[in-house]
Design a protein around this motif. Sequence first.
Motif, PDB file in Angstrom:
ATOM      1  N   CYS A   1      -3.875  18.665   3.646  1.00  0.00           N
ATOM      2  CA  CYS A   1      -4.787  17.728   2.989  1.00  0.00           C
ATOM      3  C   CYS A   1      -5.979  18.432   2.348  1.00  0.00           C
ATOM      4  O   CYS A   1      -7.135  17.981   2.461  1.00  0.00           O
ATOM      5  N   THR A   2      -5.725  19.501   1.646  1.00  0.00           N
ATOM      6  CA  THR A   2      -6.817  20.235   1.016  1.00  0.00           C
ATOM      7  C   THR A   2      -6.267  21.189  -0.035  1.00  0.00           C
ATOM      8  O   THR A   2      -5.063  21.329  -0.196  1.00  0.00           O
ATOM      9  N   GLY A   3      -7.175  21.845  -0.751  1.00  0.00           N
ATOM     10  CA  GLY A   3      -6.788  22.909  -1.662  1.00  0.00           C
ATOM     11  C   GLY A   3      -6.968  24.237  -0.968  1.00  0.00           C
ATOM     12  O   GLY A   3      -7.893  24.410  -0.174  1.00  0.00           O
TER      13      GLY A   3
ATOM     14  N   TYR B   1     -18.742  19.689  -0.588  1.00  0.00           N
ATOM     15  CA  TYR B   1     -17.400  19.919  -0.052  1.00  0.00           C
ATOM     16  C   TYR B   1     -16.390  18.850  -0.484  1.00  0.00           C
ATOM     17  O   TYR B   1     -16.683  17.665  -0.483  1.00  0.00           O
ATOM     18  N   PHE B   2     -15.207  19.326  -0.840  1.00  0.00           N
ATOM     19  CA  PHE B   2     -14.055  18.539  -1.274  1.00  0.00           C
ATOM     20  C   PHE B   2     -14.201  17.967  -2.681  1.00  0.00           C
ATOM     21  O   PHE B   2     -13.250  17.391  -3.207  1.00  0.00           O
ATOM     22  N   GLU B   3     -15.372  18.111  -3.313  1.00  0.00           N
ATOM     23  CA  GLU B   3     -15.482  17.631  -4.689  1.00  0.00           C
ATOM     24  C   GLU B   3     -14.588  18.448  -5.612  1.00  0.00           C
ATOM     25  O   GLU B   3     -14.098  17.942  -6.625  1.00  0.00           O
ATOM     26  N   ASP B   4     -14.341  19.717  -5.243  1.00  0.00           N
ATOM     27  CA  ASP B   4     -13.443  20.531  -6.066  1.00  0.00           C
ATOM     28  C   ASP B   4     -11.992  20.063  -5.944  1.00  0.00           C
ATOM     29  O   ASP B   4     -11.228  20.104  -6.915  1.00  0.00           O
ATOM     30  N   VAL B   5     -11.615  19.586  -4.749  1.00  0.00           N
ATOM     31  CA  VAL B   5     -10.265  19.043  -4.565  1.00  0.00           C
ATOM     32  C   VAL B   5     -10.084  17.786  -5.407  1.00  0.00           C
ATOM     33  O   VAL B   5      -9.104  17.631  -6.140  1.00  0.00           O
TER      34      VAL B   5
ATOM     35  N   THR C   1     -15.445  16.983   6.980  1.00  0.00           N
ATOM     36  CA  THR C   1     -14.672  15.956   7.671  1.00  0.00           C
ATOM     37  C   THR C   1     -14.720  14.631   6.911  1.00  0.00           C
ATOM     38  O   THR C   1     -13.684  14.016   6.628  1.00  0.00           O
ATOM     39  N   ARG C   2     -15.910  14.200   6.565  1.00  0.00           N
ATOM     40  CA  ARG C   2     -16.075  12.923   5.864  1.00  0.00           C
ATOM     41  C   ARG C   2     -15.339  12.903   4.532  1.00  0.00           C
ATOM     42  O   ARG C   2     -14.637  11.943   4.195  1.00  0.00           O
ATOM     43  N   ASN C   3     -15.491  13.990   3.786  1.00  0.00           N
ATOM     44  CA  ASN C   3     -15.003  13.977   2.409  1.00  0.00           C
ATOM     45  C   ASN C   3     -13.495  14.162   2.294  1.00  0.00           C
ATOM     46  O   ASN C   3     -12.914  13.804   1.269  1.00  0.00           O
ATOM     47  N   ARG C   4     -12.865  14.719   3.332  1.00  0.00           N
ATOM     48  CA  ARG C   4     -11.403  14.735   3.314  1.00  0.00           C
ATOM     49  C   ARG C   4     -10.881  13.301   3.303  1.00  0.00           C
ATOM     50  O   ARG C   4      -9.964  12.954   2.555  1.00  0.00           O
TER      51      ARG C   4
ATOM     52  N   THR D   1     -11.557  11.641  -0.120  1.00  0.00           N
ATOM     53  CA  THR D   1     -10.720  12.149  -1.215  1.00  0.00           C
ATOM     54  C   THR D   1      -9.402  11.399  -1.332  1.00  0.00           C
ATOM     55  O   THR D   1      -8.914  11.150  -2.442  1.00  0.00           O
ATOM     56  N   PHE D   2      -8.829  11.014  -0.207  1.00  0.00           N
ATOM     57  CA  PHE D   2      -7.501  10.402  -0.229  1.00  0.00           C
ATOM     58  C   PHE D   2      -7.542   8.900   0.051  1.00  0.00           C
ATOM     59  O   PHE D   2      -6.531   8.299   0.403  1.00  0.00           O
ATOM     60  N   SER D   3      -8.718   8.313  -0.143  1.00  0.00           N
ATOM     61  CA  SER D   3      -8.890   6.890   0.178  1.00  0.00           C
ATOM     62  C   SER D   3      -8.107   5.967  -0.739  1.00  0.00           C
ATOM     63  O   SER D   3      -7.893   4.796  -0.401  1.00  0.00           O
ATOM     64  N   GLU D   4      -7.658   6.479  -1.900  1.00  0.00           N
ATOM     65  CA  GLU D   4      -6.906   5.636  -2.830  1.00  0.00           C
ATOM     66  C   GLU D   4      -5.448   6.074  -2.964  1.00  0.00           C
ATOM     67  O   GLU D   4      -4.735   5.599  -3.842  1.00  0.00           O
TER      68      GLU D   4
END
Length: 308
Positions: A143-145, A192-196, A238-241, A244-247
């Motif tokens: 679940c990440t890049g 964090y995770f904005e790049d993903v 943790t939050r942003n993972r 990122t996949f909320s949709e």
Amino acid sequence: MAKLPVHVVVLNYNGAEDTIACIRSLQSVVDPVLEIVVVDNASTDDSVLQLHGAFPGLTLIESPRNTGYSGGNNLGIRHSLAQGAEYVLVMNNDVTVTPDFLLPMIALFDKDRSIGVATCKVHYQSRRDKVFAGAGRFNWWLCTGMNKGGYIERYFRNGREEIVDFACGVLFLVRREVFEVAGYLDERYFMYFEDVEFSRRVVKHFRMGYTPLGVVFHKSGGGTSIRSYTKLYNYYHTRNRLLTFSEDVRIYRWYVVAFTLANVIVKSAIQLPNGLKGPRNAWEQISALWRGFADGMSLMKGGSQKKV
């Protein structure tokens, strides 16, 4: 080879020493011409005075509040595009560059007009033989890049140019059209995770390229191991993972929740021995992980955002 100036956006928050080192390394670049834009993200120290003192005439945008990685960089990106920039390089302030690091990335654009984002090889500053980021791919299971392949494969893959589907936020070069078509960095993330999220959005419209011929060095402020990760890293990562996949489709959202929960449990367990040296620090790290999980779940369900 493109001869247009490249606008470089560097974000500063209480990090004048790193930012000054970053700018000085950028000043070693002769080709292409660089237009350096520094955004100060409402620093609480004397960063602005130090930067003006070190670089009179520096383009320095002062944000009235700290809007995080995405919000701060967007200020610089919008400024650059308003100045007519065709290429915008977004890079962390704790990065130093080699004099010719940009030319191979621009060459990717010249060879393939479908490429909208280019990136290069990033090494650690503290261990210059160790790769921090290179040829990136999105990993559905984790679940990440991340860098392609394991440790052995990484060195082979990072040694050749290729099309990738993830560009690490430490440094990436973007064509103007990408922002016009795919949009800016998502300001919900803070860090964090904005790049993903940005990479997943970009590849719907453009290709992304990686070249090992450009090399830079990254300090890595979030920590280099689980026990050294900062409280902010633990919370937002943790939050942003989850955000990122909320949709994504429901079954994958369930998988992301389960994976993130397991990740939090494991990281909490690893932090426990730190309690023998400093109970308060260990508790703060564990608390940041669980608050990140709770707030991420709230965002997944459409709840309000919280900032640590």
